[in-house]
Design an enzyme around this catalytic site. Structure first.
Site, short mmCIF file in Angstrom:
data_model
loop_
_atom_site.label_atom_id
_atom_site.label_comp_id
_atom_site.label_asym_id
_atom_site.label_seq_id
_atom_site.Cartn_x
_atom_site.Cartn_y
_atom_site.Cartn_z
CD1 TRP A 1 0.74 -0.60 2.46
CD2 TRP A 1 -0.16 0.88 4.29
NE1 TRP A 1 1.52 0.17 4.27
CE2 TRP A 1 0.56 1.28 4.24
CE3 TRP A 1 -1.17 2.08 3.13
CZ2 TRP A 1 1.04 1.75 5.65
CZ3 TRP A 1 -1.36 3.10 4.62
CH2 TRP A 1 -1.17 2.37 6.58
CD GLU B 1 2.92 -5.09 8.70
OE1 GLU B 1 3.97 -4.67 9.98
OE2 GLU B 1 2.69 -5.29 7.85
C1 BGC Z 1 5.19 -1.27 7.31
C2 BGC Z 1 4.13 -2.15 6.75
C3 BGC Z 1 4.46 -1.22 5.01
C4 BGC Z 1 5.37 -2.34 4.76
C5 BGC Z 1 6.89 -2.37 3.66
C6 BGC Z 1 6.35 -2.73 6.94
O1 BGC Z 1 7.50 -2.49 7.99
O2 BGC Z 1 4.61 -2.43 8.27
O3 BGC Z 1 3.43 -1.04 6.93
O4 BGC Z 1 3.91 -1.73 3.76
O5 BGC Z 1 6.65 -2.50 5.73
O6 BGC Z 1 7.68 -0.77 3.18
#
Ligand code: BGC
Length: 769
Positions: A354, A481
């Site tokens: 995203w 996350e």
């Molecule tokens: C983040 C995500 C992101 C991904 C790729 C992760 O560490 O939590 O939001 O899309 O990295 O950049």
């Protein structure tokens, strides 16, 4: 003002990071800034060449595999290494290789020329035998000739004359980088590529590779020419490499011209034939002409994109660096996007997330809408996969975009922080709406946008449900996350609401303005009036969690019931938490990896009051670790939004130099693309406070104390605008296009070509309206 990033002293510790910082790319090809001559065996390097979207397929190993878990994933593949150029000096018996690790380095400089679109490495070196010379390696990946990686070496003798041997290699024996202890990079170190063909023809060397499972071919065709007419060339075919050698006496300035043309089989059918033709076409161009072409491309990019910061040279340099690398990584063909690390490294395995839609597309949409359109188109090309995935996930209709992917199939094996991030479908819809607001491009809406909006809106009807007059969405993960599988994540609900509302509005617009197209689209999608009504109902009745006591939007239904993470008891070396605690441990606490509700307040600000936005900012700031690089820029933007301009500035400093100063400690795996775009957002949407709404551009300009001013250009619905804020004035000029009205601190101001908007700056950094 600074157009250069320089690394003047050799810092052996930093070489690995510089491989990312000095990478060359054009959205199609990316080549890490490795040293041509290589490194001693004991020194860690990630020698990499990538083509955007060029991947192999690998099995995902599971201890317990449940229904709907993806069986395989795509993986960006490191292709043949054609960077190799060794320079040996001295007669046969005493030959020494020019290297940073042997002989004597008399001076060294490595420069990224952001105005010219190329890098240089200048080495003044003396061998143990006393041969002294200056070598300049210039390299670029052309924006004009998509397939061209160009190396141009200038050799200047200081001691005279020097017997020199140059050895240029094309090596097909390559592997991807792996690290078992870091979930952000691949853990398996198997080979993904085999050699189909090695060929030495009269005037070129050729290698063709094939990925082991996806069966995609890639090829490189290389030529090498020395300006010395007496030079003798030799070619040697090894098992997996072609080595070209040239011997000569270096007695005057001499040039080596090495061109490598790279392509792959999804966009080129007969690789050798097509590369030979491209080589021929560009054969008449000399170094200067290629450099001029590159410069003219860069001129037009900077003209549309450059952000100027007055009064802070270091930040100026950093912003240009960030914008430059975004350009180098952005797929321009409508078939690819921008991977989390762009084309600068292998972190996150070349997957698109995203990140592109929420962090990068605003910049491209408002500076280079044609390129933005291409990036959006990529999502349209994978709409069918998203439809299939929705079915697989038990939904009768709609499109569920994969959390991470290259070809459109879900690549995430850890669903709580992967597939469960359903918000990506709303994020993609949001980026289409943003583009529409910025361009009014009805054709693109008809070509792709309307379908994406309707299919993503359908997903929300499928996944959510009405309960007691509310529309609720259960069992999803928001952007943060460190909190997973929750009910009514505020971010997801508010973005789904926006998606549904816009799908409804656009449908009505098409019904009225494009009845024939609308009829056809309805038939194609078997779309019913009842569905349209359900979009309206779900949007109107969307449940957005609110906590009366704290007067904030809780991140989800249960977030505020959890205990707050013990920040004081967490040693600094335990960050990022994801590398030191089991996910369940983290999920049990109020602790955020990154902006979630605060980001929602940025994207859809009209859903919350000023007070709630501010309270929420204060609340979440205390519990956010910024372990993701997608976070600080949001806290910067929103800091400015709630009136904490100096706090916003401090966050901004972190984002601006995040890769240049390796703040996250993993720049070696590639540059953090979302953060690069976040820097632009922090200025344009943060300090200048830009939002795009149905009634046009809205701004809330503020100038941080540390700066004398900032300036940036914008493209808006066929107009070129130029914004400038300094300690005296805030101005907006209309350079081309029709007059328009712009809202500044909630008051409307017309701007015409003859009459810019000009408002006096206020002593607190804002402006007097
Ligand atoms: C983040 C995500 C992101 C991904 C790729 C992760 O560490 O939590 O939001 O899309 O990295 O950049």
């Amino acid at each position: 003002m600074s157009w250069k990033i320089q690394s003047k002293n050799i810092d052996f510790e930093k070489l690995l990071i510089e491989e990312s910082l000095f990478f060359n790319g054009n959205g199609y090809i990316g080549i890490r800034g490795n040293l041509e001559e290589g490194l001693p065996e004991h020194v860690e390097t990630i020698r990499g060449t990538y083509i955007n979207g060029y991947h192999d397929i690998v099995n995902i190993p599971y201890g317990e595999k449940l229904f709907g878990f993806p069986e395989t994933q795509q993986k960006l593949v490191n292709i043949m290494d054609t960077q190799g150029i060794e320079i040996w000096v001295g007669s046969d018996q005493e030959k020494e290789k020019v290297s940073l690790y042997t002989g004597e380095v008399l001076s060294y400089n490595r420069i990224l020329h952001m105005d010219k679109g190329l890098t240089e490495r200048i080495l003044h070196w003396r061998s143990r035998q006393g041969h002294e010379l200056i070598i300049k390696f210039t390299r670029l990946v052309s924006f004009h000739i998509q397939e061209l990686f160009y190396q141009f070496v200038t050799l200047t003798p200081i001691s005279n004359p020097i017997p020199v041997q140059i050895v240029s290699t094309m090596n097909g024996d390559v592997k991807n980088y792996a690290n078992r202890n870091d979930p952000r990079v691949a853990s398996d170190d198997k080979k993904h590529i085999k050699i189909n063909q090695l060929l030495q023809c009269e005037d070129y060397s050729f290698i063709e590779l094939e990925t082991c499972r996806s069966g995609l071919r890639s090829a490189a065709l290389s030529t090498m020419k020395l300006s010395n007419p007496y030079a003798k060339y030799r070619y040697e075919m090894k098992k997996s490499a072609i080595v070209s050698t040239v011997d000569f006496q270096l007695s005057a300035e001499t040039f080596l011209d090495k061109r490598t043309f790279i392509a792959e089989s999804t966009r080129y059918e007969e690789l050798r034939k097509e590369l030979v033709a491209i080589k021929k076409e560009s054969a008449s161009l000399n170094y200067h002409e290629i450099a001029i072409q590159q410069k003219s491309y860069m001129n037009s990019f900077w003209n549309d994109t450059d952000v100027i910061i007055q009064g802070d040279e270091q930040i100026q340099e950093a912003i240009r660096f960030n914008l430059y690398h975004l350009l180098q990584s952005a797929g321009q063909d409508g078939k690819t996007s921008i991977a989390a690390k762009g084309l600068s490294g292998e972190g996150y395995e070349g997957h698109y997330f995203w990140d592109t839609e929420i962090y990068l597309l605003p910049m491209f949409t408002l500076t280079n809408p044609a390129l933005a359109r291409k990036l959006l188109l990529y999502r349209y090309t994978i709409l069918n996969s998203a439809r299939e995935r929705a079915k697989e996930m038990g939904h009768k209709k709609g499109a569920l975009y994969p959390w991470r992917t290259i070809t459109g199939k879900e690549c995430s094996s850890y669903f709580p922080a992967g597939t469960a991030q359903y918000h990506i479908s709303a994020d993609i819809a949001y980026s289409y709406v943003y583009y529409f607001l910025a361009t009014n491009d009805m054709e693109f809406l008809k070509e792709a946008g309307a379908e994406v909006l309707l299919e993503t809106a359908r997903l929300w009807i499928e996944v959510g449900h009405f309960k007691e007059d509310q529309f609720r969405i259960d069992t999803v993960t928001g952007p943060d996350e460190y909190t997973a599988i929750v009910n009514n994540n505020y971010y997801t609900n508010v973005m789904a609401k926006y998606n549904l509302q816009w799908a409804y509005d656009i449908s009505l617009k098409l019904q009225i303005e494009e009845p024939i197209f609308w009829k056809r689209l309805k038939e194609k999608l078997s779309f019913t009036e009842g569905e349209l009504e359900s979009f309206k109902q779900a949007a109107e009745r969307m449940y957005l969690p609110y906590d009366e006591n704290r007067q904030i939007n809780p991140q989800d239904d249960t977030f505020l019931q959890k205990e707050i993470w013990d920040f004081e008891g967490t040693p600094a070396e335990h960050y990022p938490l994801l590398l030191h605690y089991h996910p369940l441990t983290i999920y049990r606490y109020q602790v955020c990896k990154q902006a979630d509700t605060v980001l929602a307040h940025f994207l859809v600000e009209d859903e919350a009051s000023e007070a709630v936005i501010k309270n929420s900012y204060e609340y979440y700031e205390k519990i956010t670790t910024h372990d993701s690089s997608l976070s600080s820029c949001v806290f910067s933007m929103m800091g400015a939004r709630v009136g904490y301009v100096e706090k916003a500035y401090n966050y901004f400093i972190e984002t601006a130099r995040l890769d240049l100063d390796n703040i996250q400690g993993n720049t070696k795996d590639g540059l953090h693309m979302a953060n690069l775009g976040g820097t632009w957002l922090a200025i344009v949407a943060g300090f200048a406070g830009l939002r795009l709404k149905k009634n046009g551009i809205c701004l809330r300009p503020q100038l941080p104390k540390a700066w004398k001013g900032y300036k940036f250009p914008l493209q808006y619905q066929g107009r070129s605008l130029f914004v400038h804020h300094n300690q005296d004035h805030f101005t907006i000029e209309l350079l081309t296009g029709e007059p328009v009205t712009i809202s500044i601190w909630n008051k409307n101001y017309p701007v015409t070509k003859d009459k810019p908007i000009s408002l006096p700056s206020a002593s607190n950094g804002g402006i007097n309206v």
